[in-house]
Structures are given as C-alpha cells and as structure tokens.
Enzyme design. Sequence first.
Site, PDB file in Angstrom:
ATOM      1  N   SER A 191       0.836  -1.189   0.000  1.00  0.00           N
ATOM      2  CA  SER A 191       0.000   0.000   0.000  1.00  0.00           C
ATOM      3  C   SER A 191       0.883   1.256   0.000  1.00  0.00           C
ATOM      4  CB  SER A 191      -0.923  -0.042   1.218  1.00  0.00           C
ATOM      5  OG  SER A 191      -2.023   0.792   1.048  1.00  0.00           O
ATOM      6  N   ASP A 442      -8.312  -5.782  -5.582  1.00  0.00           N
ATOM      7  CA  ASP A 442      -8.003  -4.613  -4.768  1.00  0.00           C
ATOM      8  C   ASP A 442      -8.302  -3.336  -5.542  1.00  0.00           C
ATOM      9  OD1 ASP A 442      -6.931  -2.740  -3.059  1.00  0.00           O
ATOM     10  OD2 ASP A 442      -4.837  -3.252  -3.504  1.00  0.00           O
ATOM     11  N   HIS A 467      -5.658  -6.680  -1.523  1.00  0.00           N
ATOM     12  CA  HIS A 467      -4.672  -5.697  -1.076  1.00  0.00           C
ATOM     13  C   HIS A 467      -3.458  -6.384  -0.437  1.00  0.00           C
ATOM     14  CE1 HIS A 467      -3.787  -1.485  -0.648  1.00  0.00           C
ATOM     15  NE2 HIS A 467      -3.754  -1.488   0.662  1.00  0.00           N
TER      16      HIS A 467
END
Length: 505
Positions: A191, A442, A467
């Site tokens: 991320s 994601d 994710h």
Amino acid sequence: MENQTHMAPFSSLLFLLLILINATVILSAASVLPAYLPGIRQSSLKNNYAKISKPKTPYETRYFPQILDHFTFNPQSYKIFYQKYLINSQHWGNIGDPIFVYTGNEGDIDWFAENTGFLLDIAPKFHALLVFIEHRFYGESLPFGKNSYKSAKTLGYLNSQQALADYAVLITSLKQNLSSEASPVVVFGGSYGGMLGAWFRLKYPHVAIGALASSAPILQFDGITPWSSFYDAVSQDFKDVSLNCYEVIKQSWAELDAISPHKESLAELSRHFRACKEITSIESARSWLWEAFIYTAMVNYPTQANFMKPLPAYPVKEMCKIIDGSKLGETKLSRVFAAASLYYNYSKTEKCFKLEDETDDHGLHGWDWQACTEMVMPMIVSNESMFPPSSFSYEDYAMDCSKKYGVKPRRHWITTEFGGTNIEQVLKRFGSNIIFSSGLQDPWSRGSVLKNISASIVALVAEQGAHHTDLRAATSSDPEWLIHQRNQEVEIIKRWISDYHLDLN
Ligand SMILES: *[C@@H]1O[C@H](CO)[C@@H](O)[C@H](O)[C@H]1NC(C)=O
Ligand SMILES: *[C@@H]1O[C@H](CO)[C@@H](O)[C@H](O)[C@H]1NC(C)=O
Ligand SMILES: *[C@@H]1O[C@H](CO)[C@@H](O)[C@H](O)[C@H]1NC(C)=O
Ligand SMILES: *[C@@H]1O[C@H](CO)[C@@H](O)[C@H](O)[C@H]1NC(C)=O
C-alpha cells in the site's frame, strides 16, 4: 444534486490506503469528528478465530535517535526524535547476508509486521535479517509526542521525503553498527508502504538493491489514473460476484436518503442499525456502510484473514450471499445492513455497532494531513459505480484543508518529486529491480503499475489477489496462483542478490 453537495467533500478527501480514512471526509460534511478506522477491537481478539489466526511477531523493538529535518540545516532541524523499529535476527547467517527492510506506512509498525508474514516465511531461504521501520508521525514514532498533530508547524515534518530519508539514515546506521556494510538491502512494502518501497529504490539505489512494492498505487495522482477507478473497482468486485448484489447496494442509498434527518427517524435508524449510541446524522450510517464495502473489497482475500477485521475467505462473495439470499419484502437497506454486519461482526462478538466510532486503534491519525498536503488523490464516483455519484473539485478540497490545517494541498508535488506520468517510458531506461505486485480485486490496483516496464521492473498481477495478499503469511489453504506469485517474487529477489554479489567480486 443533494447527493452531489454532500458527497463532494467525501470523495475529495482521500486516503490511501489501506486505510482509507474516508469516514473522515464523509463525516466532515456532517461536521462530526472523524471516525478513523474502527480497527480490530480488543473484544474480537477474545474469540477463537482471532486466536488461531493471530500471527507470531518475534521481533525485538528498538528506538533509533532520528533527525527531525533532513533537508535544512537550521538549528531546529537537528532535533532528535525516537523512531521505532522492529528487528529479527533469528535467521540471519553471517555478516554480509541480506537485510530485508519493510518501509513502514501510515500506522503502527507492529500491525504491519503482523500482516507481513511473508518476510518471516522467506527469511530462512535468504538467511536474512528482518527490519520493520515505523513511519515518522505514526504509532509511537511521534517527533513531538502528544503535540505532534497539534498544528501545521509540527505536522510540517510529516511527509514522504522525510520518511524515505529516515529509512536511508537508519539502514546506514544499522549496517555500520553490525559491521555489515556489504549486506544487500531489499525493501518491501504494501500500500503506501509499497509506494515508499518503490520510491526508495528510485531515490536511494545506493542503499537498496531492489524493492518489492505490493499494492502500491503510485499512479493514483494527478490525472494519471481515471478519477473514478477506485470506486469502479469496488463496484466491479461486487458485480463480478452477483449482478443482483451490485444492484441492491446501488439502489439502497436512495432508501437511506429518503429517511428524514429528524430526531425520531435517526433514533429509529439507530435501532435498526443496532447502534451503540444514537447517531447524529444519516451520514454516519452511510459512511459506516460505505466503509464496510470498500474495506471488504480491499481485503477480498482467498483465505480467512484478520487484517482490518476477522473475515472469511472471499468476503465479497459472502456479503453477496446475504444480499441475494434475503427474504422477499425486506427493504434493500435492511439487506445491505445485514451484509455490512458480516464485515463488522464476523467475530460474532459485537453487542452493538459503533457507527460514529472515533477510535484509532492502528495509529493512522496522520494520514489526513498527508492527504491534505502531498498525497492528493482525486476520486469521483461515476454512474457505473454502486455508490451514489459524486464529483471532485480541487478548490473545495483545498478550502477544506485550509480550514483544517491552514495549508493548501500541492496537487502536482508527488508527480514532480517521484514521477508517475508516462512511467513506462521513463523507467524503461532508468531504474531497475522493482517488483510491482498487485491483485485485481483490490481497488487500489487500478492506480498501480500493472505492466512490465523492463527486464527488471516487473508487474506481477494476480486476478484473484486483493490488497497486498502476497505479503501475508503463507497458509495451508493458499490457492495455486498465490503460491506461484510468491515463488516468482522469491526467484526475482534471489537474482537481484546474486547479481549484486557478482558485481562485488
Ligand atoms: C547504532 O549505534 C548507535 C550508537 O550506539 C546508536 O545510537 C544507534 O541507535 C544504532 N543504530 C541503530 C539503527 O540501531
Ligand atoms: C453479532 O453476532 C452475534 C452472533 O450471531 C449476535 O448475537 C449479535 O447480536 C451480533 N451483533 C450485532 C450488533 O448485530
Ligand atoms: C451520469 O448521470 C448524470 C445525472 O443523471 C448525467 O448527467 C450524466 O450524463 C451521466 N454520465 C454518464 C457517463 O452516464
Ligand atoms: C512480467 O514478466 C514476468 C516474467 O518476468 C511474467 O511472469 C509476468 O506475467 C509479466 N507481467 C505482466 C503483467 O505481463
């Protein structure tokens, strides 16, 4: 029109992250305090599920005296703060063996370590030393203690460039202390941490020989990625499972909007939503539902997991089963509420729901500042989405940030500092050794690098991935594609390290 006005601030705030602090934005419209991610509550740790899945984190915690401001030489720049890092040397072989560093993102580093079991899994193969560094202004790494978020004067030191410099300084110091200057360093991140990992490799190639950037939306800035892509992707996840499910969610917002904002209606809605405390606006219910769908899409993992919350494998499918299987005559809103309850209460331990929860269990508080300064990721909701359409205006966004912090967002700064525009062309002949791994489930994948750029800047894309699925610890029920993705990563990193040693000799 009504929608447009109250949703606009919402879409404007955006967040990264994993940790979208979208509730903040929605709620700011209703002038309620931000409800950051409710996170994993203590109560949910008591059940069995959480116990089995609770990963071991055999790390030692250390604190490094870090310099406040790497880029100016004013006397106050030299102020020291204590930056937390975690270290595991269980598998480290000899001096000169690899060092794997996780470039911490916007929260408690322990939380990211717990959800990045991949590093522990692969450390024995590499005899690697593992280090997780906490990002400044998050978790315990607060340069001004309790006053860190007080004003723009202190928060001004919270940005990605300072964070990258922190990592470079800490890694260099660690290698010196270990007398292991020759160790190849590979950085890892997911991320925002993945964005930092990729940028670190580009900015500090003399410190890290390569980066694994998982679910790193470095193209979510300016106009590089269509502004509607995030919510389109969330919607696509639900649509892929069931068109009916998508339609029911899409149509449910009108039922919510039809509820009058008067006290009695709010009280009734609160009862219906089993709220712990009577809600003060319809927005609270909306953001609570909204959050459930967004996060469930992000963590649509192929195995049961406990990242945001404990959830079963493929939770989007489970939510849609609830929506599709509900009784005739039930309102769409009731069905959507039941689906959201899966997200909030899979642990079965919630007595009531904290619809206006303001706790910040993972120390994510600083993201809002970053979103208001450098991390400007414009987002809109298109007609195709299952959420009510909304637009984005830089002017409104800037006004909102000015009000909150007295500063204006610099909308082009990230692309100026790190690039992103025409990334394939730019990186084709510049840079090397970066893996961009993504999972198409994601919603952040749409702003990530999804194409191979050169022989050593590659994209590993898993259709069923969510994710940073690849960074999670291996489990016995991992599907073949995930095992394959992780094996590819290991093989590529092995090659980086052997090339490094070849060049040394
Ligand atoms: C390296 O050693 C110095 C001196 O003891 C210490 O202050 C510093 O924190 C150490 N570096 C790291 C990364 O632990
Ligand atoms: C959570 O699930 C348990 C078990 O099904 C149930 O008893 C409880 O009422 C649920 N909590 C809420 C707030 O719906
Ligand atoms: C979306 O809906 C609005 C309002 O109904 C309409 O004006 C607009 O043309 C639509 N856009 C698309 C792309 O369908
Ligand atoms: C990039 O190249 C690797 C092989 O090096 C391949 O496995 C992968 O599928 C490619 N990625 C894409 C998105 O085509």
